[in-house]
Scaffold this motif. Structure first.
Motif, PDB file in Angstrom:
ATOM      1  N   PHE A  16       0.824  -1.211   0.000  1.00 52.57           N
ATOM      2  CA  PHE A  16       0.000   0.000   0.000  1.00 52.57           C
ATOM      3  C   PHE A  16       0.861   1.264   0.000  1.00 52.57           C
ATOM      4  N   ASN A  50      -5.190   6.821   2.759  1.00 51.30           N
ATOM      5  CA  ASN A  50      -5.318   6.326   4.130  1.00 51.30           C
ATOM      6  C   ASN A  50      -4.532   7.279   5.040  1.00 51.30           C
ATOM      7  N   TYR A  92      -1.180   6.189   6.701  1.00 49.92           N
ATOM      8  CA  TYR A  92       0.002   6.108   5.849  1.00 49.92           C
ATOM      9  C   TYR A  92       0.619   7.493   5.671  1.00 49.92           C
TER      10      TYR A  92
END
Lengths: 383, 383
Positions: free
Chosen positions: A174, A331, A334
């Protein structure tokens, strides 16, 4: 075994080896530390079968010997002793007698013959790095390692050994972080050239690097590294750590990192971090995303989150913006991780479009330009 | 509702009320804080049905109103705002709009009409105490409260109100602590004499006192106390806390406290604490006990523990001993708790025999005599 050592040395060795012990009950001896006289010193060793550690301290040895004792019990005992006394050790029938001043204990041990063999370095160290630079570099990538056990190659840090630098990278698919560590001439060992000739890339387990950063303290100067037969060896101020390497092929990530970005917004790191944390409060529920809206006309960056259940929030921050307007969904965790790994006072957010990786970069405080040597990219959430 | 207040006041009120909210999902509105304009101020209230809290802050009110919003969300949001800005609040369709500088949020609320009624003090406060003395006294007894739900009368602190002092006691039936707090004339309210005439003893829940000690900070001066209809009311620098009292009869404990002790050993508190902690390392397993051996001939105190599994330990400490030799077996955690509640540099260990309660007492640093006003006794483990 019968010997005297300083409590300070003893304490340090117990604390260093205590951490690297087995936690499961399947093999009780892994919970023990091995104490062993060797060449006029007292050697401590422990292992959890993935990582092993050795440390030697000075000792006045009256009788040679070895014994293994429970690490936690030994640590708890030492931790409560008054400081600056000598420690006397003596073993008898697999019981270790410890005396320090008025305080004494008999600790039930297990035979040293059942203790697993920890691999030893046969050759010399390949490279030597400034310990704090190494620790800092690890801290900027380690958080990207995936805990997903189905993909063992993601559960460590990929390390390329190149002629004059090492490149370390971690990803959970990710987001991805990559950092370069320069090798100076005096930090390269004799065999390094042969080594990079035959094998250039390894994956070091997360736990190993995590332990390494704990062993490096304010006083640590350098860290030596060697690789032999799928094992990596570290030496940190007399502490030797050996770890297995991860089998597997790290993904070819280079082509994922955008060569250039269409839009860049530069702003104060602390303001941006605060805005993302505020949005994270609202994103924490089902949606789990925030939007970054770069308005290149107004020179504004909007950070927003929305939750059916909780409500919504919005922050407007002024930014230096180059390129067209953009909106991406990310997100927030992150983003927070990445901003925390940037040590400059300004941060650059680099975007190509809504589906291409977003970059967070450090900005040189003096020149205002992007600092090279560290890459952090996040995959956006597609809408 | 529409108003402006300082962020600092807002933050403080949210943090004070946020703690006292319901944690279960059965009644979601208990997780909310009620915000309400009242007499030109903004009033915050919250409750978990056992304890309730009110706090008012200054505000420039443009429009009266009230709303309830999730405490945790509000707290997380406020916690991440940059400091020293004003906060603007406005509610619309059960949504609270908060704006502070460039940062804004819309928080989904619940109607104020469903919020439970928190009891209000009708009369005046009975007594007023120096907040830090009260907090210190609580800290010296609260750890003895039992968490055993079968005996609700053990789950709080028994408080006797007497003419010129209050006596607070807590026990879990294995150990007991009692402390006296003197009442000076200027700290006694008008109705206090009538009150102690009719009802002298109450049991205050553990959680309530625990919250009280958290609300008292370095700047707090005094705490006011009142009792009305099975509720206790506290006022701490503008924060009002109300709690139910525990129904039940606290055990008649006075006769358990020995009037005198046969043997007394006095020694340095830190040495004794360290020795007990060391023994606790070994006692931690099945046996769960240590022995205190007072040798009145050698003037030595031996602290020992033994474990089938782990081994054993022993510490010898010099002590001033009066009376015959003794040996008692105690739970080391109870000893550690008691020693930690003694603030003098020396501690007295008082023993009658192997089955009678053992006392730990503070020693006046100047006179060397036992300090009155605090009692801590432990029941020995019978062999």
């Amino acid at each position: 075994m019968k010997l005297i050592c300083t409590q300070n040395n003893f304490r340090k060795a117990v604390f260093t080896t205590e951490r690297i012990t087995g936690k499961q009950n399947t093999l009780p001896i892994l919970k023990n530390i091995m104490l062993e006289t060797e060449n006029g010193q007292l050697k401590f060793s422990s292992t959890n079968l993935e990582i092993g550690v050795f440390m030697k301290i000075g000792a006045k040895i009256e009788k040679e010997g070895k014994i293994t004792v429970p690490a936690r019990l030994l640590g708890d005992f030492i931790n409560n002793l008054p400081k600056e006394e000598k420690v006397l050790l003596e073993d008898k029938n697999k019981i270790l007698n410890i005396t320090s001043g008025n305080y004494s204990a008999k600790i039930k041990g297990l035979g040293a013959e059942d203790f697993p063999i920890i691999p030893k370095l046969e050759g010399n160290y390949l490279i030597s790095l400034p310990a704090h630079k190494f620790k800092e570099a690890i801290s900027r990538i380690l958080f990207c390692v995936s805990v997903n056990e189905n993909r063992p190659e993601f559960s460590g840090v990929n390390t390329y050994f190149l002629e004059n630098k090492i490149t370390m990278a971690a990803t959970d698919s990710f987001r991805l972080a990559e950092i370069n560590l320069e090798l100076k001439n005096d930090s390269i060992g004799e065999n390094y050239k042969n080594f990079i000739g035959e094998k250039k890339s390894i994956i070091i387990p997360f736990n190993t690097l995590s332990e390494i950063t704990r062993v490096i303290d304010d006083e640590t100067k350098k860290i030596n590294i060697a690789i032999e037969e799928n094992q990596i060896f570290f030496e940190i101020d007399g502490v030797q750590i050996v770890s297995r390497l991860i089998n597997g092929k790290f993904p070819e990530y280079k082509q994922i990192i955008p060569k250039k970005f269409n839009t860049r917004a530069v702003l104060a790191k602390e303001d941006f971090l605060r805005a993302v944390k505020l949005s994270n409060v609202f994103a924490d529920s089902k949606s789990g995303e925030i939007s970054l809206n770069i308005d290149s006309k107004k020179k504004d960056l909007f950070i927003q989150a929305q939750s059916q259940e909780l409500g919504e929030n919005k922050t407007r921050l002024k930014a230096d913006i180059i390129g067209p307007s953009q909106e991406v969904f990310l997100n927030p965790r992150y983003v927070i991780d990445g901003v925390n790994a940037i040590f400059s006072s300004n941060v650059a957010i680099s975007v190509n479009n809504e589906s291409s990786p977003v970059g967070l970069k450090a900005i040189d405080n003096k020149t205002g330009k992007v600092l090279a040597g560290y890459v952090y990219i996040i995959m956006p959430i597609k809408k």
